[in-house]
Design a protein around this motif. Structure first.
Motif, PDB file in Angstrom:
ATOM      1  N   MET A 196       0.941  -1.415   0.077  1.00 47.65           N
ATOM      2  CA  MET A 196       0.040  -0.118  -0.072  1.00 47.65           C
ATOM      3  C   MET A 196       1.238   1.135  -0.402  1.00 47.65           C
ATOM      4  O   MET A 196       1.867   1.172   0.538  1.00 47.65           O
ATOM      5  CB  MET A 196      -0.737  -0.145   1.402  1.00 47.65           C
ATOM      6  N   SER A 197       0.139   1.686  -1.000  1.00 49.08           N
ATOM      7  CA  SER A 197       1.525   3.205  -0.964  1.00 49.08           C
ATOM      8  C   SER A 197       1.042   4.134   0.503  1.00 49.08           C
ATOM      9  O   SER A 197      -0.777   4.818   0.273  1.00 49.08           O
ATOM     10  CB  SER A 197       1.713   3.733  -2.309  1.00 49.08           C
ATOM     11  N   GLU A 198       1.445   5.391   0.577  1.00 48.65           N
ATOM     12  CA  GLU A 198       1.459   5.812   1.486  1.00 48.65           C
ATOM     13  C   GLU A 198       1.132   7.700   0.824  1.00 48.65           C
ATOM     14  O   GLU A 198       1.390   7.842  -0.635  1.00 48.65           O
ATOM     15  CB  GLU A 198       2.584   6.411   2.752  1.00 48.65           C
ATOM     16  N   SER A 199       0.166   8.018   1.565  1.00 49.16           N
ATOM     17  CA  SER A 199      -0.309   9.528   0.623  1.00 49.16           C
ATOM     18  C   SER A 199       0.608  10.482   0.118  1.00 49.16           C
ATOM     19  O   SER A 199       2.151  10.305   1.005  1.00 49.16           O
ATOM     20  CB  SER A 199      -0.731  10.521   1.840  1.00 49.16           C
ATOM     21  N   ARG A 200       0.679  11.376  -0.510  1.00 49.41           N
ATOM     22  CA  ARG A 200       1.704  11.842  -1.124  1.00 49.41           C
ATOM     23  C   ARG A 200       1.140  13.241  -1.597  1.00 49.41           C
ATOM     24  O   ARG A 200       1.375  14.406  -2.177  1.00 49.41           O
ATOM     25  CB  ARG A 200       1.782  11.507  -3.285  1.00 49.41           C
ATOM     26  N   THR A 201       0.792  13.839   0.049  1.00 53.03           N
ATOM     27  CA  THR A 201       0.047  14.857  -0.283  1.00 53.03           C
ATOM     28  C   THR A 201       0.914  16.725  -0.475  1.00 53.03           C
ATOM     29  O   THR A 201       1.430  16.506   0.370  1.00 53.03           O
ATOM     30  CB  THR A 201      -0.970  15.437   1.012  1.00 53.03           C
ATOM     31  N   LEU A 202       1.464  17.321  -0.593  1.00 54.09           N
ATOM     32  CA  LEU A 202       2.025  17.990  -0.366  1.00 54.09           C
ATOM     33  C   LEU A 202       2.162  19.036   0.302  1.00 54.09           C
ATOM     34  O   LEU A 202       1.112  20.188   0.231  1.00 54.09           O
ATOM     35  CB  LEU A 202       2.617  18.779  -2.225  1.00 54.09           C
ATOM     36  N   PRO A 203       2.827  19.960   1.527  1.00 52.72           N
ATOM     37  CA  PRO A 203       2.797  20.599   2.469  1.00 52.72           C
ATOM     38  C   PRO A 203       2.549  21.742   1.968  1.00 52.72           C
ATOM     39  O   PRO A 203       3.764  21.988   0.998  1.00 52.72           O
ATOM     40  CB  PRO A 203       3.773  20.318   3.552  1.00 52.72           C
ATOM     41  N   PRO A 204       1.812  22.509   2.340  1.00 50.89           N
ATOM     42  CA  PRO A 204       1.878  23.973   1.950  1.00 50.89           C
ATOM     43  C   PRO A 204       2.922  24.385   2.175  1.00 50.89           C
ATOM     44  O   PRO A 204       3.233  25.009   0.877  1.00 50.89           O
ATOM     45  CB  PRO A 204       0.799  24.862   2.748  1.00 50.89           C
ATOM     46  N   GLU A 205       3.742  24.109   2.860  1.00 50.63           N
ATOM     47  CA  GLU A 205       4.533  25.118   2.641  1.00 50.63           C
ATOM     48  C   GLU A 205       5.901  24.627   1.423  1.00 50.63           C
ATOM     49  O   GLU A 205       6.701  24.798   0.908  1.00 50.63           O
ATOM     50  CB  GLU A 205       5.884  24.885   3.995  1.00 50.63           C
ATOM     51  N   ALA A 206       5.394  22.954   1.403  1.00 53.06           N
ATOM     52  CA  ALA A 206       6.587  23.057  -0.352  1.00 53.06           C
ATOM     53  C   ALA A 206       6.266  23.435  -1.217  1.00 53.06           C
ATOM     54  O   ALA A 206       6.689  23.189  -2.599  1.00 53.06           O
ATOM     55  CB  ALA A 206       6.590  20.858   0.277  1.00 53.06           C
ATOM     56  N   LEU A 207       4.788  23.750  -1.669  1.00 50.85           N
ATOM     57  CA  LEU A 207       4.324  24.252  -2.767  1.00 50.85           C
ATOM     58  C   LEU A 207       5.366  25.300  -3.673  1.00 50.85           C
ATOM     59  O   LEU A 207       5.475  24.729  -4.461  1.00 50.85           O
ATOM     60  CB  LEU A 207       3.058  24.854  -2.269  1.00 50.85           C
TER      61      LEU A 207
END
Length: 89
Positions: free
Chosen positions: A1-12
């Protein structure tokens, strides 16, 4: 199972910098808040999958109109208005 690849706001900003550099786009020409506002309005007024499609279409339209900040604002305003009309259907 792959983990979430949500981009944190500071990385945008780092992602936008890297994406612009890869495509040869002047980073100063990109308004992240403008694009995010468009995506939000379309996602809520039309449908979630329409948000990235609309951002791409706005980019094409802005590029064809010269790609400057005014062309970007006009393309986004036109699609935001369409999304608002769509929501009232």
């Amino acid at each position: 199972m792959s983990e979430s690849r949500t981009l944190p706001p500071e990385a945008l900003d780092a992602w936008a910098d890297a994406a612009c550099a890869r495509l040869g786009i002047d980073r100063a020409a990109l308004s992240v808040p403008l694009v995010l506002d468009l995506a939000r309005d379309v996602a809520h007024g039309v449908a979630r999958p329409a948000a990235p499609l609309s951002a791409f279409i706005a980019g094409l339209a802005a590029g064809r109109a010269g790609g400057d900040a005014e062309a970007q604002r006009e393309a986004v305003a036109a699609l935001t208005a369409l999304a608002n009309e769509w929501a009232e259907r």
